[in-house]
Design a protein around this motif. Sequence first.
Motif, PDB file in Angstrom:
ATOM      1  N   GLY A   6      13.420  -6.566  21.368  1.00 20.11           N
ATOM      2  CA  GLY A   6      13.601  -7.921  21.874  1.00 20.11           C
ATOM      3  C   GLY A   6      12.346  -8.580  22.416  1.00 20.11           C
ATOM      4  N   HIS A   7      11.185  -8.035  22.129  1.00 16.68           N
ATOM      5  CA  HIS A   7       9.943  -8.611  22.653  1.00 16.68           C
ATOM      6  C   HIS A   7       9.323  -9.635  21.707  1.00 16.68           C
ATOM      7  N   ALA A   8       9.636  -9.570  20.413  1.00 17.44           N
ATOM      8  CA  ALA A   8       9.103 -10.496  19.428  1.00 17.44           C
ATOM      9  C   ALA A   8      10.230 -10.940  18.504  1.00 17.44           C
ATOM     10  N   THR A   9      10.199 -12.204  18.115  1.00 14.10           N
ATOM     11  CA  THR A   9      11.227 -12.699  17.200  1.00 14.10           C
ATOM     12  C   THR A   9      10.959 -12.187  15.796  1.00 14.10           C
ATOM     13  N   ASP A  10      11.988 -12.281  14.958  1.00 16.21           N
ATOM     14  CA  ASP A  10      11.819 -11.847  13.574  1.00 16.21           C
ATOM     15  C   ASP A  10      10.769 -12.685  12.848  1.00 16.21           C
ATOM     16  N   VAL A  54       5.232  -4.798  25.871  1.00 12.54           N
ATOM     17  CA  VAL A  54       4.838  -4.130  24.621  1.00 12.54           C
ATOM     18  C   VAL A  54       3.641  -3.229  24.882  1.00 12.54           C
ATOM     19  N   VAL A  55       2.644  -3.756  25.587  1.00 10.99           N
ATOM     20  CA  VAL A  55       1.444  -2.963  25.868  1.00 10.99           C
ATOM     21  C   VAL A  55       1.777  -1.775  26.776  1.00 10.99           C
ATOM     22  N   ARG A  56       2.596  -2.004  27.778  1.00 11.51           N
ATOM     23  CA  ARG A  56       2.938  -0.959  28.751  1.00 11.51           C
ATOM     24  C   ARG A  56       3.881   0.095  28.179  1.00 11.51           C
ATOM     25  N   ASP A  57       4.881  -0.336  27.379  1.00  9.05           N
ATOM     26  CA  ASP A  57       5.962   0.562  26.967  1.00  9.05           C
ATOM     27  C   ASP A  57       5.827   1.107  25.552  1.00  9.05           C
ATOM     28  N   SER A  64       4.006  -0.977  12.662  1.00  7.29           N
ATOM     29  CA  SER A  64       4.901  -0.208  13.535  1.00  7.29           C
ATOM     30  C   SER A  64       5.110  -0.918  14.865  1.00  7.29           C
ATOM     31  N   VAL A  65       4.041  -1.472  15.431  1.00 12.38           N
ATOM     32  CA  VAL A  65       4.150  -2.185  16.711  1.00 12.38           C
ATOM     33  C   VAL A  65       5.036  -3.418  16.551  1.00 12.38           C
ATOM     34  N   ALA A  66       4.847  -4.176  15.476  1.00 12.16           N
ATOM     35  CA  ALA A  66       5.642  -5.389  15.261  1.00 12.16           C
ATOM     36  C   ALA A  66       7.125  -5.066  15.117  1.00 12.16           C
ATOM     37  N   VAL A  67       7.451  -4.042  14.348  1.00 11.45           N
ATOM     38  CA  VAL A  67       8.857  -3.656  14.167  1.00 11.45           C
ATOM     39  C   VAL A  67       9.445  -3.175  15.493  1.00 11.45           C
ATOM     40  N   TRP A  68       8.695  -2.345  16.218  1.00 10.98           N
ATOM     41  CA  TRP A  68       9.177  -1.844  17.505  1.00 10.98           C
ATOM     42  C   TRP A  68       9.395  -2.999  18.485  1.00 10.98           C
TER      43      TRP A  68
END
Length: 154
Positions: free
Chosen positions: A139-143, A97-100, A130-134
Motif C-alpha cells: 500500500g505504499h505505491a499505487t499500481d 519503504v526505506v525503513r521496512d 522487487s521494491v516497486a512490487v513490494w
Amino acid sequence: MSTPTDIRDPRVELDGHRIEFTPYPGDHGGVGFVPTRATCSCGTWASNRPWAGSDHLKAFGRHLAHIQTVARIVPPAYAHLAIAPLRCVGPEHAEAVVRDWPRERGAEHGLFHRDDMVFIAYRDNEFPCSVAVWAHLHGHATDVYAGRLLRDVT
C-alpha cells in the motif's frame, strides 16, 4: 536556452548530456518545417514526437533539471549506480519503504527517499522491480507508479 538550475555545481556532471536531432524520413514540404526526433547522448532520454528541433529543447531542459536534481540528492555511496524513482502515496509511505524493506542492502543497491519519492539505486534491474512490487503490495505505491517503474526499468 537556459538551464533550470546552476550548472556550476560540482556534484552535477553534464558533459555527457548533449541533444542530438534526427529528421523524420519522408517529404515534409507541406508542413513548413522538418520534423525531428531528439535524443540525449547519455541514452536515458528521447523525444520521438515529430516536432521542429527547437520544440524539443523545452523537454530536454526538463531532462537536464532531473539530472541536476538527482545529482544533488544521491548519497555518494550510490553515485556509481543507476537510480530509479518511485513515487509513493505520501512522504510517510516513502519513509516506510526505506525503513521496512525486508531484504538486505549492499554495495550494489540501496534505497533513500525525499518527500514522497523513493530513489532506488541499483546495478541489477531485478532490485528496483522487487521494491516497486513490494511497495505496491504493502500500500505504499499505487499500481500506476509501480507499473511505470517496471516499464521504465525493464
